[in-house]
Scaffold this motif. Structure first.
Motif, PDB file in Angstrom:
ATOM      1  N   MET A   1      78.512  24.186  31.786  1.00 28.07           N
ATOM      2  CA  MET A   1      77.413  23.430  32.770  1.00 28.07           C
ATOM      3  C   MET A   1      77.477  21.990  32.803  1.00 28.07           C
ATOM      4  N   ALA A   2      77.436  21.462  31.579  1.00 28.96           N
ATOM      5  CA  ALA A   2      77.219  19.914  31.339  1.00 28.96           C
ATOM      6  C   ALA A   2      78.711  19.339  31.881  1.00 28.96           C
ATOM      7  N   ALA A   3      79.654  20.272  31.595  1.00 30.48           N
ATOM      8  CA  ALA A   3      80.949  19.614  32.255  1.00 30.48           C
ATOM      9  C   ALA A   3      81.202  19.521  33.663  1.00 30.48           C
ATOM     10  N   ALA A   4      80.694  20.706  34.275  1.00 29.51           N
ATOM     11  CA  ALA A   4      80.741  20.669  35.848  1.00 29.51           C
ATOM     12  C   ALA A   4      79.877  19.473  36.149  1.00 29.51           C
ATOM     13  N   GLU A   5      78.529  19.214  35.586  1.00 25.80           N
ATOM     14  CA  GLU A   5      77.771  18.070  36.045  1.00 25.80           C
ATOM     15  C   GLU A   5      78.396  16.713  35.781  1.00 25.80           C
ATOM     16  N   ALA A   6      79.231  16.672  34.778  1.00 30.03           N
ATOM     17  CA  ALA A   6      79.879  15.237  34.527  1.00 30.03           C
ATOM     18  C   ALA A   6      81.027  14.850  35.352  1.00 30.03           C
ATOM     19  N   THR A   7      81.407  16.061  36.113  1.00 29.61           N
ATOM     20  CA  THR A   7      82.551  15.769  36.956  1.00 29.61           C
ATOM     21  C   THR A   7      82.107  15.385  38.358  1.00 29.61           C
ATOM     22  N   VAL A   8      80.909  15.479  38.662  1.00 30.48           N
ATOM     23  CA  VAL A   8      80.269  15.055  39.723  1.00 30.48           C
ATOM     24  C   VAL A   8      79.742  13.710  39.733  1.00 30.48           C
ATOM     25  N   MET A   9      80.651  12.671  40.618  1.00 32.39           N
ATOM     26  CA  MET A   9      80.418  11.373  40.594  1.00 32.39           C
ATOM     27  C   MET A   9      79.236  11.125  41.538  1.00 32.39           C
ATOM     28  N   PRO A  10      78.282  10.283  41.124  1.00 36.28           N
ATOM     29  CA  PRO A  10      77.123   9.986  42.135  1.00 36.28           C
ATOM     30  C   PRO A  10      77.751   8.942  43.109  1.00 36.28           C
ATOM     31  N   VAL A  11      77.171   9.096  44.484  1.00 37.74           N
ATOM     32  CA  VAL A  11      77.595   8.019  45.447  1.00 37.74           C
ATOM     33  C   VAL A  11      76.923   6.782  45.071  1.00 37.74           C
ATOM     34  N   PRO A  12      77.542   5.581  44.878  1.00 36.96           N
ATOM     35  CA  PRO A  12      77.109   4.356  44.603  1.00 36.96           C
ATOM     36  C   PRO A  12      75.895   3.787  45.567  1.00 36.96           C
ATOM     37  N   ARG A  13      75.041   3.076  44.962  1.00 40.91           N
ATOM     38  CA  ARG A  13      73.879   2.579  46.185  1.00 40.91           C
ATOM     39  C   ARG A  13      74.240   2.022  47.268  1.00 40.91           C
ATOM     40  N   ALA A  14      75.215   0.781  46.895  1.00 39.41           N
ATOM     41  CA  ALA A  14      75.838  -0.005  47.835  1.00 39.41           C
ATOM     42  C   ALA A  14      76.568   0.785  48.957  1.00 39.41           C
ATOM     43  N   GLU A  15      77.262   1.841  48.634  1.00 40.21           N
ATOM     44  CA  GLU A  15      77.807   2.649  49.692  1.00 40.21           C
ATOM     45  C   GLU A  15      76.917   3.368  50.460  1.00 40.21           C
ATOM     46  N   LEU A  16      75.718   3.935  50.083  1.00 37.01           N
ATOM     47  CA  LEU A  16      74.786   4.509  51.030  1.00 37.01           C
ATOM     48  C   LEU A  16      74.008   3.521  51.846  1.00 37.01           C
ATOM     49  N   LYS A  17      73.796   2.171  51.222  1.00 34.31           N
ATOM     50  CA  LYS A  17      73.449   1.085  52.216  1.00 34.31           C
ATOM     51  C   LYS A  17      74.409   0.968  53.574  1.00 34.31           C
ATOM     52  N   LEU A  18      75.672   0.868  53.068  1.00 27.59           N
ATOM     53  CA  LEU A  18      76.715   0.612  53.979  1.00 27.59           C
ATOM     54  C   LEU A  18      76.638   1.716  54.911  1.00 27.59           C
ATOM     55  N   VAL A  19      76.596   2.859  54.490  1.00 32.16           N
ATOM     56  CA  VAL A  19      76.691   4.033  55.411  1.00 32.16           C
ATOM     57  C   VAL A  19      75.512   4.111  56.402  1.00 32.16           C
ATOM     58  N   ARG A  20      74.316   3.660  56.067  1.00 32.90           N
ATOM     59  CA  ARG A  20      73.102   3.630  56.783  1.00 32.90           C
ATOM     60  C   ARG A  20      73.185   2.512  57.816  1.00 32.90           C
ATOM     61  N   LEU A  21      73.523   1.304  57.421  1.00 32.97           N
ATOM     62  CA  LEU A  21      73.554   0.236  58.308  1.00 32.97           C
ATOM     63  C   LEU A  21      74.858   0.656  59.338  1.00 32.97           C
ATOM     64  N   LEU A  22      75.831   1.060  59.019  1.00 33.53           N
ATOM     65  CA  LEU A  22      77.045   1.407  59.773  1.00 33.53           C
ATOM     66  C   LEU A  22      76.471   2.201  60.832  1.00 33.53           C
ATOM     67  N   SER A  23      75.846   3.363  60.430  1.00 33.93           N
ATOM     68  CA  SER A  23      75.255   4.290  61.466  1.00 33.93           C
ATOM     69  C   SER A  23      74.567   3.610  62.549  1.00 33.93           C
ATOM     70  N   ARG A  24      73.508   2.821  61.740  1.00 37.20           N
ATOM     71  CA  ARG A  24      72.422   2.152  62.606  1.00 37.20           C
ATOM     72  C   ARG A  24      73.576   1.234  63.740  1.00 37.20           C
ATOM     73  N   CYS A  25      74.325   0.590  63.401  1.00 35.05           N
ATOM     74  CA  CYS A  25      75.307  -0.153  64.101  1.00 35.05           C
ATOM     75  C   CYS A  25      75.918   0.505  65.433  1.00 35.05           C
ATOM     76  N   GLU A  26      76.511   1.619  64.958  1.00 31.41           N
ATOM     77  CA  GLU A  26      77.104   2.527  65.975  1.00 31.41           C
ATOM     78  C   GLU A  26      76.078   2.995  67.137  1.00 31.41           C
ATOM     79  N   LYS A  56      84.540  -4.649  45.551  1.00 33.83           N
ATOM     80  CA  LYS A  56      84.199  -5.248  44.361  1.00 33.83           C
ATOM     81  C   LYS A  56      83.710  -4.511  43.278  1.00 33.83           C
ATOM     82  N   HIS A  57      83.026  -3.489  43.551  1.00 35.64           N
ATOM     83  CA  HIS A  57      82.079  -2.537  42.952  1.00 35.64           C
ATOM     84  C   HIS A  57      82.819  -1.833  41.993  1.00 35.64           C
ATOM     85  N   SER A  58      82.381  -1.702  40.765  1.00 37.34           N
ATOM     86  CA  SER A  58      82.988  -0.908  39.658  1.00 37.34           C
ATOM     87  C   SER A  58      83.433   0.601  40.090  1.00 37.34           C
ATOM     88  N   SER A  59      82.364   1.169  40.817  1.00 33.11           N
ATOM     89  CA  SER A  59      82.349   2.498  41.236  1.00 33.11           C
ATOM     90  C   SER A  59      82.812   2.632  42.658  1.00 33.11           C
TER      91      SER A  59
END
Length: 259
Positions: A1-26, A56-59
Protein backbone atom coordinates in the motif's frame (compact mmCIF):
# COMPACT_ATOMS: atom_id res chain seq x y z
CA UNK A 1 0.00 0.00 0.00
CA UNK A 2 2.80 2.40 0.92
CA UNK A 3 4.66 1.49 -2.25
CA UNK A 4 1.59 2.22 -4.37
CA UNK A 5 1.15 5.62 -2.74
CA UNK A 6 4.83 6.42 -3.26
CA UNK A 7 4.57 5.79 -7.00
CA UNK A 8 1.77 8.36 -7.48
CA UNK A 9 3.47 11.69 -8.11
CA UNK A 10 1.43 14.76 -7.09
CA UNK A 11 0.77 17.39 -9.74
CA UNK A 12 2.92 20.49 -9.07
CA UNK A 13 1.03 23.57 -7.92
CA UNK A 14 2.61 25.61 -10.71
CA UNK A 15 1.17 23.22 -13.30
CA UNK A 16 -2.30 23.45 -11.76
CA UNK A 17 -2.18 27.23 -11.96
CA UNK A 18 -1.01 27.05 -15.55
CA UNK A 19 -3.84 24.68 -16.53
CA UNK A 20 -6.46 26.90 -14.86
CA UNK A 21 -5.23 30.05 -16.55
CA UNK A 22 -4.90 28.25 -19.89
CA UNK A 23 -8.49 27.03 -19.63
CA UNK A 24 -9.60 30.59 -18.83
CA UNK A 25 -7.74 31.96 -21.86
CA UNK A 26 -9.30 29.36 -24.13
CA UNK A 27 -12.75 30.29 -22.84
CA UNK A 28 -12.08 34.00 -23.50
CA UNK A 29 -10.77 33.22 -27.00
CA UNK A 30 -13.87 31.16 -27.75
CA UNK A 31 -16.11 34.19 -27.03
CA UNK A 32 -16.57 36.84 -29.66
CA UNK A 33 -14.16 39.46 -28.37
CA UNK A 34 -14.60 43.17 -28.94
CA UNK A 35 -11.89 45.76 -29.60
CA UNK A 36 -11.91 46.77 -25.94
CA UNK A 37 -11.09 43.25 -24.74
CA UNK A 38 -7.72 43.43 -23.00
CA UNK A 39 -7.82 40.53 -20.54
CA UNK A 40 -6.78 37.82 -22.99
CA UNK A 41 -3.53 39.56 -23.93
CA UNK A 42 -2.63 40.05 -20.25
CA UNK A 43 -3.51 36.45 -19.45
CA UNK A 44 -1.40 35.12 -22.33
CA UNK A 45 1.60 37.15 -21.12
CA UNK A 46 1.13 35.67 -17.67
CA UNK A 47 0.87 32.21 -19.28
CA UNK A 48 4.26 32.63 -20.93
CA UNK A 49 5.89 33.50 -17.60
CA UNK A 50 4.20 30.59 -15.83
CA UNK A 51 5.30 28.20 -18.58
CA UNK A 52 8.92 29.34 -18.25
CA UNK A 53 8.77 28.85 -14.48
CA UNK A 54 7.24 25.39 -14.93
CA UNK A 55 10.06 24.36 -17.29
CA UNK A 56 12.57 25.31 -14.59
CA UNK A 57 10.63 23.52 -11.84
CA UNK A 58 12.27 20.54 -10.17
CA UNK A 59 9.14 18.38 -10.55
CA UNK A 60 8.20 19.52 -14.04
CA UNK A 61 5.92 17.30 -16.17
CA UNK A 62 6.99 15.10 -19.06
CA UNK A 63 8.49 16.75 -22.17
CA UNK A 64 5.48 15.88 -24.35
CA UNK A 65 3.16 17.59 -21.84
CA UNK A 66 5.36 20.69 -21.81
CA UNK A 67 5.37 20.70 -25.61
CA UNK A 68 1.57 20.57 -25.63
CA UNK A 69 1.39 23.52 -23.22
CA UNK A 70 3.84 25.47 -25.39
CA UNK A 71 1.80 24.64 -28.49
CA UNK A 72 -1.39 26.03 -26.93
CA UNK A 73 0.33 29.18 -25.63
CA UNK A 74 1.87 29.81 -29.06
CA UNK A 75 -1.56 29.32 -30.64
CA UNK A 76 -3.09 31.96 -28.36
CA UNK A 77 -0.20 34.35 -29.08
CA UNK A 78 -0.63 33.83 -32.82
CA UNK A 79 -4.36 34.41 -32.46
CA UNK A 80 -3.72 37.78 -30.79
CA UNK A 81 -1.19 38.76 -33.46
CA UNK A 82 -3.62 37.79 -36.22
CA UNK A 83 -6.32 40.02 -34.67
CA UNK A 84 -3.95 42.99 -34.86
CA UNK A 85 -3.57 42.71 -38.66
CA UNK A 86 -5.29 45.32 -40.78
CA UNK A 87 -7.12 43.37 -43.50
CA UNK A 88 -9.35 40.35 -43.09
CA UNK A 89 -7.44 38.47 -45.81
CA UNK A 90 -4.22 38.77 -43.83
CA UNK A 91 -6.04 37.60 -40.71
CA UNK A 92 -7.44 34.57 -42.55
CA UNK A 93 -4.00 33.70 -43.94
CA UNK A 94 -2.35 34.02 -40.53
CA UNK A 95 -5.09 31.90 -38.98
CA UNK A 96 -4.41 29.08 -41.46
CA UNK A 97 -0.84 28.72 -40.19
CA UNK A 98 -1.82 28.50 -36.52
CA UNK A 99 -1.45 25.08 -34.87
CA UNK A 100 -4.07 24.37 -32.17
CA UNK A 101 -3.57 21.93 -29.33
CA UNK A 102 -3.88 18.20 -29.81
CA UNK A 103 -5.24 17.18 -26.41
CA UNK A 104 -7.96 18.69 -24.17
CA UNK A 105 -6.75 20.99 -21.42
CA UNK A 106 -9.24 19.74 -18.82
CA UNK A 107 -11.09 16.46 -18.37
CA UNK A 108 -14.41 18.17 -19.07
CA UNK A 109 -13.46 18.79 -22.71
CA UNK A 110 -14.17 16.19 -25.36
CA UNK A 111 -12.19 17.99 -28.04
CA UNK A 112 -9.38 20.50 -27.51
CA UNK A 113 -10.76 23.99 -26.97
CA UNK A 114 -8.07 25.49 -29.18
CA UNK A 115 -9.35 23.48 -32.15
CA UNK A 116 -12.83 24.89 -31.58
CA UNK A 117 -11.39 28.40 -31.32
CA UNK A 118 -9.43 27.81 -34.52
CA UNK A 119 -12.59 26.87 -36.43
CA UNK A 120 -14.53 29.80 -34.95
CA UNK A 121 -11.88 32.36 -35.89
CA UNK A 122 -11.62 30.86 -39.37
CA UNK A 123 -15.37 31.28 -39.88
CA UNK A 124 -15.26 34.80 -38.41
CA UNK A 125 -12.44 35.92 -40.70
CA UNK A 126 -14.24 34.43 -43.69
CA UNK A 127 -17.33 36.45 -42.78
CA UNK A 128 -15.22 39.58 -42.41
CA UNK A 129 -13.72 38.99 -45.85
CA UNK A 130 -17.21 38.61 -47.29
CA UNK A 131 -18.43 41.82 -45.64
CA UNK A 132 -15.30 43.65 -46.72
CA UNK A 133 -15.87 42.50 -50.27
CA UNK A 134 -19.50 43.66 -50.24
CA UNK A 135 -18.54 47.05 -48.78
CA UNK A 136 -15.92 47.49 -51.49
CA UNK A 137 -18.47 46.66 -54.17
CA UNK A 138 -20.96 49.15 -52.75
CA UNK A 139 -18.31 51.87 -52.52
CA UNK A 140 -17.15 51.31 -56.09
CA UNK A 141 -20.73 51.48 -57.35
CA UNK A 142 -21.41 54.74 -55.54
CA UNK A 143 -18.39 56.39 -57.12
CA UNK A 144 -19.75 55.86 -60.60
CA UNK A 145 -21.14 58.99 -62.18
CA UNK A 146 -23.29 57.94 -65.09
CA UNK A 147 -26.36 55.77 -64.62
CA UNK A 148 -26.25 52.42 -66.39
CA UNK A 149 -29.03 50.10 -67.50
CA UNK A 150 -29.90 47.20 -65.20
CA UNK A 151 -28.16 44.54 -67.29
CA UNK A 152 -25.00 46.56 -67.74
CA UNK A 153 -24.98 47.51 -64.07
CA UNK A 154 -25.35 43.85 -63.04
CA UNK A 155 -22.53 42.86 -65.38
CA UNK A 156 -20.31 45.64 -64.03
CA UNK A 157 -21.05 44.62 -60.45
CA UNK A 158 -20.24 41.02 -61.28
CA UNK A 159 -16.98 42.06 -62.94
CA UNK A 160 -16.01 44.15 -59.91
CA UNK A 161 -16.76 41.28 -57.57
CA UNK A 162 -14.80 38.80 -59.68
CA UNK A 163 -11.88 41.17 -60.08
CA UNK A 164 -11.69 41.91 -56.36
CA UNK A 165 -12.01 38.23 -55.50
CA UNK A 166 -9.32 37.38 -58.04
CA UNK A 167 -6.97 40.02 -56.59
CA UNK A 168 -7.52 38.63 -53.07
CA UNK A 169 -6.80 35.10 -54.30
CA UNK A 170 -3.61 36.27 -56.02
CA UNK A 171 -2.47 38.04 -52.87
CA UNK A 172 -3.17 35.00 -50.73
CA UNK A 173 -1.42 32.74 -53.25
CA UNK A 174 1.67 34.98 -53.28
CA UNK A 175 1.83 35.08 -49.49
CA UNK A 176 1.35 31.33 -49.23
CA UNK A 177 4.03 30.79 -51.89
CA UNK A 178 6.41 33.04 -49.98
CA UNK A 179 5.74 31.17 -46.75
CA UNK A 180 6.15 27.83 -48.52
CA UNK A 181 9.52 28.92 -49.92
CA UNK A 182 10.67 30.04 -46.49
CA UNK A 183 9.53 26.74 -45.02
CA UNK A 184 11.35 24.83 -47.76
CA UNK A 185 14.56 26.81 -47.19
CA UNK A 186 14.37 26.25 -43.44
CA UNK A 187 13.79 22.55 -44.03
CA UNK A 188 16.79 22.32 -46.36
CA UNK A 189 19.00 24.16 -43.86
CA UNK A 190 17.85 21.83 -41.08
CA UNK A 191 18.52 18.79 -43.27
CA UNK A 192 22.03 20.01 -44.06
CA UNK A 193 22.74 20.64 -40.38
CA UNK A 194 21.45 17.19 -39.44
CA UNK A 195 23.48 15.62 -42.25
CA UNK A 196 26.65 17.35 -41.07
CA UNK A 197 25.96 16.31 -37.50
CA UNK A 198 25.48 12.70 -38.61
CA UNK A 199 28.75 12.78 -40.54
CA UNK A 200 30.58 14.24 -37.56
CA UNK A 201 29.04 11.66 -35.28
CA UNK A 202 29.93 8.76 -37.58
CA UNK A 203 33.50 10.06 -37.89
CA UNK A 204 33.74 10.32 -34.08
CA UNK A 205 32.42 6.79 -33.71
CA UNK A 206 34.95 5.44 -36.22
CA UNK A 207 37.75 7.31 -34.45
CA UNK A 208 36.60 5.95 -31.09
CA UNK A 209 36.52 2.39 -32.48
CA UNK A 210 40.01 2.84 -33.92
CA UNK A 211 41.33 4.19 -30.62
CA UNK A 212 39.67 1.31 -28.76
CA UNK A 213 41.34 -1.24 -31.03
CA UNK A 214 44.72 0.44 -30.55
CA UNK A 215 44.21 0.53 -26.80
CA UNK A 216 43.29 -3.15 -26.80
CA UNK A 217 46.42 -4.07 -28.80
CA UNK A 218 48.64 -2.04 -26.47
CA UNK A 219 47.01 -3.69 -23.45
CA UNK A 220 47.70 -7.15 -24.90
CA UNK A 221 51.29 -6.23 -25.59
CA UNK A 222 51.74 -4.82 -22.10
CA UNK A 223 50.22 -7.95 -20.58
CA UNK A 224 52.55 -10.18 -22.58
CA UNK A 225 55.53 -8.04 -21.64
CA UNK A 226 54.53 -8.20 -17.98
CA UNK A 227 54.24 -12.00 -18.17
CA UNK A 228 57.69 -12.26 -19.77
CA UNK A 229 59.20 -10.02 -17.11
CA UNK A 230 57.67 -12.10 -14.34
CA UNK A 231 58.94 -15.32 -15.92
CA UNK A 232 62.52 -14.02 -16.20
CA UNK A 233 62.42 -12.73 -12.63
CA UNK A 234 61.12 -16.06 -11.37
CA UNK A 235 63.88 -18.00 -13.14
CA UNK A 236 66.50 -15.60 -11.85
CA UNK A 237 65.27 -16.03 -8.27
CA UNK A 238 65.30 -19.81 -8.63
CA UNK A 239 68.89 -19.71 -9.90
CA UNK A 240 69.98 -17.46 -7.03
CA UNK A 241 68.29 -19.72 -4.47
CA UNK A 242 69.92 -22.83 -5.97
CA UNK A 243 73.31 -21.14 -5.98
CA UNK A 244 72.98 -20.15 -2.33
CA UNK A 245 71.87 -23.65 -1.39
CA UNK A 246 74.82 -25.30 -3.15
CA UNK A 247 77.22 -22.76 -1.65
CA UNK A 248 75.98 -23.53 1.83
CA UNK A 249 76.46 -27.28 1.29
CA UNK A 250 79.98 -26.74 -0.01
CA UNK A 251 80.78 -24.44 2.86
CA UNK A 252 79.61 -27.04 5.37
CA UNK A 253 81.65 -29.78 3.72
CA UNK A 254 84.79 -27.72 3.36
CA UNK A 255 84.65 -26.19 6.83
CA UNK A 256 83.34 -28.86 9.20
CA UNK A 257 82.07 -27.91 12.58
CA UNK A 258 84.81 -27.57 15.15
CA UNK A 259 84.56 -29.96 18.03
Amino acid sequence: MAAAEATVMPVPRAELKLVRLLSRCEALAADRRGPDEWRLEKYVSALEEMLLDLKKHSSKPAPEVLNEYSRKVDFLKGLLEADKLSSSSEKALANQFLAPGRTPTTTKERTPATKTVHLQTKARYTGEMRNELLDLEETSLRKRTGPLPDEKQSAAELDAVLQHHHSIQEKLAEEMLHLARNLKNNTLVAQNVIKQDNQTLSHSLKLADHNFEKLKDESDRLEQHAKKSVNWLLWLMLIVVCFIFISMILFIRIFPKLR
